[in-house]
Every structure is written in structure tokens, then in C-alpha cells.
Design a protein around this motif. Structure first.
Motif, PDB file in Angstrom:
ATOM      1  N   VAL A 212     -38.431  22.526 -30.984  1.00 20.43           N
ATOM      2  CA  VAL A 212     -39.067  22.027 -32.212  1.00 20.43           C
ATOM      3  C   VAL A 212     -39.157  20.498 -32.119  1.00 20.43           C
ATOM      4  N   GLU A 213     -40.291  19.973 -32.505  1.00 23.99           N
ATOM      5  CA  GLU A 213     -40.466  18.507 -32.577  1.00 23.99           C
ATOM      6  C   GLU A 213     -40.635  18.096 -34.032  1.00 23.99           C
ATOM      7  N   GLY A 214     -39.929  17.070 -34.420  1.00 19.56           N
ATOM      8  CA  GLY A 214     -40.022  16.595 -35.791  1.00 19.56           C
ATOM      9  C   GLY A 214     -39.321  15.254 -35.963  1.00 19.56           C
ATOM     10  N   GLU A 215     -39.494  14.670 -37.137  1.00 17.15           N
ATOM     11  CA  GLU A 215     -38.905  13.364 -37.459  1.00 17.15           C
ATOM     12  C   GLU A 215     -37.563  13.589 -38.154  1.00 17.15           C
ATOM     13  N   ILE A 216     -36.526  12.878 -37.673  1.00 13.82           N
ATOM     14  CA  ILE A 216     -35.193  13.062 -38.226  1.00 13.82           C
ATOM     15  C   ILE A 216     -35.070  12.313 -39.548  1.00 13.82           C
ATOM     16  N   SER A 217     -34.347  12.928 -40.469  1.00  8.44           N
ATOM     17  CA  SER A 217     -34.160  12.322 -41.778  1.00  8.44           C
ATOM     18  C   SER A 217     -32.828  12.804 -42.343  1.00  8.44           C
ATOM     19  N   GLY A 218     -32.186  11.958 -43.135  1.00  7.17           N
ATOM     20  CA  GLY A 218     -30.945  12.342 -43.814  1.00  7.17           C
ATOM     21  C   GLY A 218     -29.812  12.651 -42.862  1.00  7.17           C
TER      22      GLY A 218
ATOM     23  N   PHE B 294     -28.594  17.083 -40.218  1.00  7.79           N
ATOM     24  CA  PHE B 294     -29.789  16.287 -40.496  1.00  7.79           C
ATOM     25  C   PHE B 294     -30.939  17.233 -40.809  1.00  7.79           C
ATOM     26  N   THR B 295     -32.092  16.635 -41.090  1.00  9.04           N
ATOM     27  CA  THR B 295     -33.303  17.397 -41.395  1.00  9.04           C
ATOM     28  C   THR B 295     -34.398  16.976 -40.429  1.00  9.04           C
ATOM     29  N   LEU B 296     -35.130  17.956 -39.887  1.00 10.00           N
ATOM     30  CA  LEU B 296     -36.323  17.687 -39.097  1.00 10.00           C
ATOM     31  C   LEU B 296     -37.534  17.984 -39.972  1.00 10.00           C
ATOM     32  N   LYS B 297     -38.513  17.100 -39.935  1.00  9.87           N
ATOM     33  CA  LYS B 297     -39.660  17.293 -40.827  1.00  9.87           C
ATOM     34  C   LYS B 297     -40.934  16.854 -40.125  1.00  9.87           C
ATOM     35  N   ASP B 298     -42.038  17.369 -40.650  1.00 14.74           N
ATOM     36  CA  ASP B 298     -43.350  16.857 -40.297  1.00 14.74           C
ATOM     37  C   ASP B 298     -44.056  16.551 -41.609  1.00 14.74           C
ATOM     38  N   LYS B 299     -45.374  16.448 -41.592  1.00 15.65           N
ATOM     39  CA  LYS B 299     -46.080  16.032 -42.796  1.00 15.65           C
ATOM     40  C   LYS B 299     -46.013  17.057 -43.921  1.00 15.65           C
ATOM     41  N   ARG B 300     -45.764  18.350 -43.591  1.00 17.28           N
ATOM     42  CA  ARG B 300     -45.830  19.380 -44.633  1.00 17.28           C
ATOM     43  C   ARG B 300     -44.548  20.164 -44.828  1.00 17.28           C
ATOM     44  N   SER B 301     -43.653  20.170 -43.837  1.00 11.81           N
ATOM     45  CA  SER B 301     -42.476  21.037 -43.937  1.00 11.81           C
ATOM     46  C   SER B 301     -41.256  20.324 -43.373  1.00 11.81           C
ATOM     47  N   GLN B 302     -40.103  20.941 -43.656  1.00  8.11           N
ATOM     48  CA  GLN B 302     -38.858  20.417 -43.109  1.00  8.11           C
ATOM     49  C   GLN B 302     -37.884  21.580 -42.911  1.00  8.11           C
TER      50      GLN B 302
END
Length: 457
Positions: free
Chosen positions: A45-51, A62-70
Motif C-alpha cells: 500500500v502507498e500512502g501519506e503518513i499522518s498522526g 499511524f494512519t496512511l491516507k490518500d486524497k479520499r481514504s485512510q
């Protein structure tokens, strides 16, 4: 990717009339977890790390997210210890792991076995771009930051009135210095409308004209949660506010654009309250110290006054003795007064004599007589000078006249010569004349008008 459809029941499928046994929540979550782990036991899975949270256990959450989901993620200590980098908020990650379910909360999550740095996420890129832009404009310069008041008279707090941040701020202020007035200027600190409400709160605080310092901030959260404090409109509103501002957003590791543009950055809302509030106990200790110093100073002053009083008491004499001394001093003053009066009279008499003499010298009649005599003397002197001057000039005139007569044409004429002219020209040669021309001949006495009859060369 679609989930396989499975149904769990305690009765055979061919006996629908038999009622199914009810599952407990734990049983249901256990079955769902096993189903997810069997179906997605190795996904990338590719995504932006947050929290990102890193508790003392060493595990990462942590949370992985993209523009619509996490999706929530967990990476346990035995897996994250071998990484060659430390993930940070906003970083774009490529992770590998299995999908699972945390039965205690029923949360769907991804158990990460490995991760790679895939670059910077969109929000982090926007953060860095805005940071560079505002820094180039000078909004982060130290020279434009306003100093914080040493003892605030009224603190304004711009935050959510129901969040943990305001409770932390009020708790610290109550503990350290409860006498400082605090006014909450409510604003949402998360969501699409938060940036507009934060700007409006700053405008209201300035219009109120009663705060000498402001705290703006909120508690911790993900990069998305803190994003209103990374908005350009909020940053410019903070920069334009004339009131000193302390930015207190998130935890110590969190940095927002508001932190850079504010006059001071606090690691947490509690730290902001610590910075702005004097330590009540320290002030009380200082007051006690000053009271002891003042008491010691007053006691020392009283001791000096007591010694001075004792000295005065020793010098105190009997009234009769003081009266005799005063009488003798009075007699002495009387004698000195008479001598002074006599001396003053003598001086006045001497000044009067000198004044009378100068007055006589300045008498108008006497001065007039002196001026008359001086005038007569000057008249005689002027007459004599004029006569002498006239005589000198007469003798000089006779001498000059004799010299002129010696060279005068008239003297030549007296010896029998004549002077012939034609108009203004003197005739020296017959070639100057024409026959029939009128000429004038001047003699020693008189002249004659002649006509040229004949010319001889």
C-alpha cells in the motif's frame, strides 16, 4: 480488489428453519480478523503518513491516507527497529503487510511488516512551499516579532472552547497566577471552516482593544487536524495582528506555519500558559524577601533615630542657663547692630559727598560755559586755518597763472603776432585755404573777418 463473501452459521445450510445461534462481539471480531488475515496476508500500500504515535512500548501507530481514504496502521517494535529511516508527518510511504482487525475496538487496520520512503506527501509539499514563500517575504524575521509582556494584564485565547487545549491553559494559569484575566475567543480548530473562524477571531481580538497578548492553538493531532494553522490566510492574519501572539499548536514535535509567523512559539498549550504567567510562588517569595529587607531597613533607621535622640537628650541644658546665654547673645547682637548702623551711616555720608561733587561737576550751567569757551577757541582756530589756507592758495594761483601766461597764445599775440582760423581749424599753411573763403584773424586786441583773394604757395 473485492472481499470474498463468507457467511458463518451453526446450522446446516439445508435446514433454514433452524434458528442461527447468536455470536458474541468477541466471536464476531475474531472471525472477521481471521477472514481478513487469510484474504489479505501480503499487500503493498502507498500512502501519506499522518498522526504518527510512538509510545514507550516501541510500537508505531499511524494512519496512511490518500486524497479520499485512510487506513489505520500498526508497526510493532520487532519490525520497525531495522528501518534505516524514521518516518515523519506528511511523508509518502510504500508499506508491505497484512490486513487485520483489532478485536478490542473492532478497528480495521494494516499490520505493517516493512516500509520504504516513497517521497513527500501532498500536504507536506504544500507546507514546505508556503513556508518558503512566507519566509522570502520576511514574515519569519526575528526583527518583526513583538516582545511578550512580562506581566500580562489580560490574555486572550483563540481555540476551541471544548478542546483539551483550553483546559490545559486554564489549569496552568490557575496554578501559577490565577489573578490574570483570561477571555476565550471561540473558534473551531479543525475542518474546512476553521481557517475562516481563526481569522475572524483574530480580528475580534484586535477590535476588542483589551488584550495585551494572545494564545492561538489547539491540542495534538495529525497533519490534517493541524492544517488550519498551515493556511496562508491564518498566517497573514497573525502577522498583521498588532497584539503579541504565542502559537501553541499540537505537541512539541509538531510545527505549523503559525509557529513560524507568530511572535513566540510554545511547544504545547500548557507551555504557552507557563511562558505568559508569572510564577505566583516565585513572586510571593520575592515579596517575602522584600518585606524582610524593608523590615530590616526600618529597624536600622529606628536604631539610628534612637541614638540621635539619646545624643540630643545629653545636649539638653537647664532653661535658666539657656536664658542667660540668650540674654548675653542678645546684648552682643545689640552692640554689633549699633556698630553696623554707625558704619553704614559713615559709608552713606561718604557716598553722599562723592555724589554732590559729581553733581557739581555735571551742572548744566558749568557745562554750558565750558562748551562756550571751547566753541570760541575752535572758531578762532578755524578762522586762522581758513586765512592760512586762502593765502597758500592765492600764492599758488599766482604762480600757476604766471606759468600759463608764459605759454599762452595770447601772450604771443601781444608781441605782434596774429592767429588765423577757418571755422574751428587753425590755419598753418596756405594750402588749407581756397580763394573766396572767409577766414578769421585774431590779434592781441580784437579780430578781423577776411576774404581770401589770392593764394601764394
Amino acid at each position: 480488489m473485492s472481499f470474498p463473501m463468507h457467511y458463518f452459521t451453526d446450522t446446516p445450510a439445508d435446514s433454514p428453519e433452524t434458528p442461527a445461534k447468536a455470536l458474541s462481539v468477541t466471536e464476531l471480531n475474531g472471525k472477521a480478523r481471521r477472514l481478513l488475515e487469510m484474504s489479505f496476508n501480503n499487500v503493498r500500500v502507498e500512502g501519506e503518513i499522518s498522526g504518527l504515535a510512538r509510545p514507550s512500548s516501541g510500537h508505531w501507530y499511524f494512519t496512511l491516507k490518500d486524497k479520499r481514504s485512510q487506513i489505520r496502521c500498526a508497526m510493532f517494535r520487532n519490525r520497525n527497529q531495522g528501518l534505516k529511516f524514521t518516518p515523519a508527518e506528511g511523508m509518502l510511504l510504500l508499506v508491505r503487510g497484512r490486513v487485520s482487525l483489532y478485536e478490542g475496538r473492532g478497528d480495521y487496520q494494516l499490520i505493517v511488516e516493512h516500509m520504504d520512503n516513497a517521497g513527500t506527501g501532498d500536504l507536506q509539499k504544500a507546507f514546505e512551499a508556503l513556508k518558503m514563500k512566507l519566509a522570502a517575504e520576511g514574515l519569519f524575521d526575528i526583527t518583526r516579532k513583538k516582545p511578550l509582556p512580562a506581566h500580562p494584564k489580560h490574555i486572550g485565547v483563540i481555540t476551541s472552547p471544548t478542546g483539551a487545549a483550553i483546559r490545559d491553559i486554564l489549569t496552568v494559569l490557575e496554578r501559577r497566577f490565577p489573578a490574570i484575566p483570561v477571555t476565550i475567543i471561540p473558534s473551531s480548530v479543525q475542518g474546512a471552516q476553521a481557517k475562516n473562524e481563526l481569522v475572524k477571531a483574530l480580528i475580534l481580538a484586535e477590535a476588542a482593544n483589551q488584550f495585551d497578548v494572545l494564545i492561538i492553538g489547539r491540542g495534538g493531532g495529525s497533519l490534517e487536524d493541524l492544517w488550519p494553522f498551515n493556511e496562508e490566510v491564518v498566517a497573514r492574519a497573525i502577522a498583521n495582528c498588532p497584539i503579541p501572539i504565542v502559537s501553541a499548536v499540537g505537541h512539541e514535535i509538531d510545527f505549523t506555519i503559525s509557529d513560524f509567523v507568530a511572535d513566540h512559539r510554545a511547544a504545547t498549550p500548557s507551555a504557552a500558559a507557563e511562558i505568559l504567567s508569572p510564577d505566583r510562588q516565585a513572586i510571593l517569595n520575592q515579596l517575602h524577601l522584600l518585606r524582610r529587607k524593608v523590615t530590616a531597613l526600618i529597624r536600622h533607621k529606628l536604631q539610628l533615630s534612637q541614638k540621635e535622640l539619646e545624643g540630643l537628650q545629653k545636649r539638653l541644658r537647664h532653661p535658666g542657663e539657656r536664658l542667660r546665654d540668650s540674654s548675653q547673645r542678645l546684648d552682643d547682637l545689640e552692640i554689633r547692630l549699633k556698630q553696623a548702623i554707625t558704619l553704614q551711616l559713615e559709608r552713606a555720608r561718604s557716598r553722599l559727598n562723592r555724589t554732590q561733587y559729581r553733581t557739581l561737576q555735571q551742572n548744566p550751567l558749568r557745562k554750558l560755559e565750558l562748551l562756550r569757551n571751547r566753541n570760541d577757541h575752535l572758531n578762532q582756530k578755524m578762522t586762522q586755518l581758513m586765512q592760512n589756507n586762502l593765502e597758500k592758495r592765492r600764492l599758488k594761483l599766482e604762480k600757476v597763472s604766471g606759468e600759463l601766461n608764459a605759454v599762452s597764445p595770447l601772450a604771443t599775440l601781444s608781441r605782434g603776432y596774429s592767429l588765423t582760423t577757418s571755422g574751428e581749424a587753425i590755419i598753418r599753411n596756405s594750402q588749407q585755404l581756397k580763394e573766396g573763403e572767409l577766414i578769421t584773424t585774431r590779434f592781441h586786441k580784437g579780430e578781423a573777418l577776411c576774404k581770401v583773394e589770392k593764394l601764394t604757395p
